[in-house]
Each structure stands twice: as C-alpha cells, then as structure tokens.
Motif scaffolding. Structure first.
Motif, PDB file in Angstrom:
ATOM      1  N   HIS A  51       0.848  -1.197   0.000  1.00 38.53           N
ATOM      2  CA  HIS A  51       0.000   0.000   0.000  1.00 38.53           C
ATOM      3  C   HIS A  51       0.879   1.241   0.000  1.00 38.53           C
ATOM      4  CE1 HIS A  51       0.778   1.100   4.227  1.00 38.53           C
ATOM      5  NE2 HIS A  51       0.935  -0.201   4.389  1.00 38.53           N
ATOM      6  N   ASP A  52       0.260   2.354  -0.349  1.00 40.18           N
ATOM      7  CA  ASP A  52       0.998   3.619  -0.315  1.00 40.18           C
ATOM      8  C   ASP A  52       0.282   4.639   0.566  1.00 40.18           C
ATOM      9  OD1 ASP A  52      -1.147   4.251  -1.898  1.00 40.18           O
ATOM     10  OD2 ASP A  52       0.025   4.894  -3.629  1.00 40.18           O
ATOM     11  N   THR A  53      -0.399   4.137   1.606  1.00 38.33           N
ATOM     12  CA  THR A  53      -1.104   5.022   2.528  1.00 38.33           C
ATOM     13  C   THR A  53      -0.129   5.638   3.527  1.00 38.33           C
ATOM     14  OG1 THR A  53      -1.590   3.275   4.124  1.00 38.33           O
ATOM     15  CG2 THR A  53      -3.183   3.597   2.351  1.00 38.33           C
ATOM     16  N   THR A  54      -0.575   6.680   4.200  1.00 45.59           N
ATOM     17  CA  THR A  54       0.222   7.294   5.259  1.00 45.59           C
ATOM     18  C   THR A  54       0.401   6.289   6.389  1.00 45.59           C
ATOM     19  OG1 THR A  54      -0.672   9.450   4.686  1.00 45.59           O
ATOM     20  CG2 THR A  54       0.311   9.242   6.871  1.00 45.59           C
ATOM     21  N   LEU A  55       1.588   6.241   6.939  1.00 48.94           N
ATOM     22  CA  LEU A  55       1.913   5.244   7.959  1.00 48.94           C
ATOM     23  C   LEU A  55       1.667   5.799   9.363  1.00 48.94           C
ATOM     24  CD1 LEU A  55       5.259   4.095   6.326  1.00 48.94           C
ATOM     25  CD2 LEU A  55       3.014   3.030   6.125  1.00 48.94           C
ATOM     26  N   TYR A  56       0.428   5.649   9.849  1.00 46.29           N
ATOM     27  CA  TYR A  56       0.084   6.117  11.186  1.00 46.29           C
ATOM     28  C   TYR A  56       0.505   5.127  12.256  1.00 46.29           C
ATOM     29  CZ  TYR A  56      -2.924   9.476   8.794  1.00 46.29           C
ATOM     30  OH  TYR A  56      -3.407  10.473   7.999  1.00 46.29           O
ATOM     31  N   ASN A  57       0.462   3.837  11.925  1.00 45.79           N
ATOM     32  CA  ASN A  57       0.809   2.790  12.888  1.00 45.79           C
ATOM     33  C   ASN A  57       1.074   1.494  12.138  1.00 45.79           C
ATOM     34  OD1 ASN A  57      -1.862   1.481  12.530  1.00 45.79           O
ATOM     35  ND2 ASN A  57      -2.581   3.305  13.572  1.00 45.79           N
ATOM     36  N   SER A  58       1.637   0.559  12.857  1.00 42.52           N
ATOM     37  CA  SER A  58       1.792  -0.800  12.340  1.00 42.52           C
ATOM     38  C   SER A  58       0.881  -1.688  13.168  1.00 42.52           C
ATOM     39  CB  SER A  58       3.240  -1.276  12.474  1.00 42.52           C
ATOM     40  OG  SER A  58       4.093  -0.471  11.675  1.00 42.52           O
ATOM     41  N   ILE A  59       0.121  -2.543  12.485  1.00 41.20           N
ATOM     42  CA  ILE A  59      -0.848  -3.399  13.158  1.00 41.20           C
ATOM     43  C   ILE A  59      -0.464  -4.855  12.922  1.00 41.20           C
ATOM     44  CG2 ILE A  59      -3.269  -4.117  13.280  1.00 41.20           C
ATOM     45  CD1 ILE A  59      -3.987  -1.279  12.273  1.00 41.20           C
ATOM     46  N   TYR A  60      -0.360  -5.601  13.997  1.00 38.97           N
ATOM     47  CA  TYR A  60      -0.064  -7.031  13.946  1.00 38.97           C
ATOM     48  C   TYR A  60      -1.253  -7.733  14.591  1.00 38.97           C
ATOM     49  CZ  TYR A  60       4.505  -4.962  13.269  1.00 38.97           C
ATOM     50  OH  TYR A  60       5.540  -4.202  12.807  1.00 38.97           O
ATOM     51  N   ARG A  61      -2.099  -8.347  13.768  1.00 36.65           N
ATOM     52  CA  ARG A  61      -3.339  -8.935  14.283  1.00 36.65           C
ATOM     53  C   ARG A  61      -3.255 -10.446  14.296  1.00 36.65           C
ATOM     54  NH1 ARG A  61      -9.514  -8.153  12.124  1.00 36.65           N
ATOM     55  NH2 ARG A  61     -10.419  -9.589  13.630  1.00 36.65           N
ATOM     56  N   PHE A  62      -3.736 -11.012  15.401  1.00 42.07           N
ATOM     57  CA  PHE A  62      -3.780 -12.456  15.599  1.00 42.07           C
ATOM     58  C   PHE A  62      -5.167 -12.807  16.123  1.00 42.07           C
ATOM     59  CE2 PHE A  62       0.188 -10.473  16.804  1.00 42.07           C
ATOM     60  CZ  PHE A  62       1.083 -11.021  15.908  1.00 42.07           C
ATOM     61  N   ASP A  63      -6.095 -13.108  15.234  1.00 45.24           N
ATOM     62  CA  ASP A  63      -7.477 -13.423  15.607  1.00 45.24           C
ATOM     63  C   ASP A  63      -8.081 -12.294  16.443  1.00 45.24           C
ATOM     64  OD1 ASP A  63      -7.377 -15.872  14.199  1.00 45.24           O
ATOM     65  OD2 ASP A  63      -6.450 -16.846  15.937  1.00 45.24           O
TER      66      ASP A  63
END
Length: 118
Positions: A51-63
């Motif tokens: 993606h080329d969106t603005t990087l507000y945060n990094s999300i690591y999702r596990f269920d």
C-alpha cells in the motif's frame, strides 16, 4: 494470512524515512523483508500486498488480539509505544484498528512481477 507492507517506492515510505532522520532506510528495510516473504509465494492462504497510505501505525493482528505500534514523528518504530489490544464485548478500540487495517487492505495490491529486488 495477509501481510501488508508499505510500497517501498511510495512517497509515504520516503517521507517517513526522512522524518526519522534516515532517508532511504525504510524502503531498504521493506526490500530486505521482501526477501524473507518471497519464500511464502507458493504457500496456500498467504498473500503479501503493498500500500501507499500514510503510515500512522503498524498493526499485527492475531485473531482476537493485536499489537498496535503507534508511529511517533521523528522516532523509529522500535522506539515508539506498542498497545496490546484484545477484542472485548462492548469495546470499540479493537474494532477501530481492525477497520483501519481493512481500509488499508482495500487500497493494497500485489507488486507487479519482477519488482522484488535481490
């Protein structure tokens, strides 16, 4: 499993690098991780998108759990706070970040063949 990475050729990635005081470094980190994820090309159920969106945060999702690394202007990600969230009945914070991930996912695409560099 879906992995979303910033497009290493995007202006958003370079801007983030400049804001951290290290021009070009973030794109180089993404290109490095691409080499590891290249091994997943034939893995069933795994896709890597960009993606080329603005990087507000990094999300690591596990269920029903996720880690959210909140980006702080001028600081590299390892020096920024991380929230550990769990989906709770009646809570909306988890859903807010899950919706954010889904919006980025809808704007993401695979890189054209040949764009992953060695």
């Amino acid at each position: 499993m879906t992995i979303l990475l910033g497009d290493p050729t995007s202006a958003a990635i370079e801007r983030r690098s400049v804001e951290e005081g290290a021009p070009g470094v973030m794109a180089a980190k993404i290109r490095q991780v691409q080499q590891y994820y290249k091994r997943l090309d034939d893995a069933p159920g795994v896709k890597v998108l960009y993606h080329d969106t603005t990087l507000y945060n990094s999300i690591y999702r596990f269920d029903d759990e996720m880690l959210v690394n909140m980006h702080v202007l001028g600081f590299p990600a390892p020096h920024a706070p991380v929230m550990h969230l769990r989906r709770l009945n009646g809570g909306d914070l988890f859903g807010t970040y899950a919706d954010s991930f889904d919006r980025v996912l809808s704007a993401s695409k695979p890189l054209p063949l040949g764009e992953v560099t060695a």
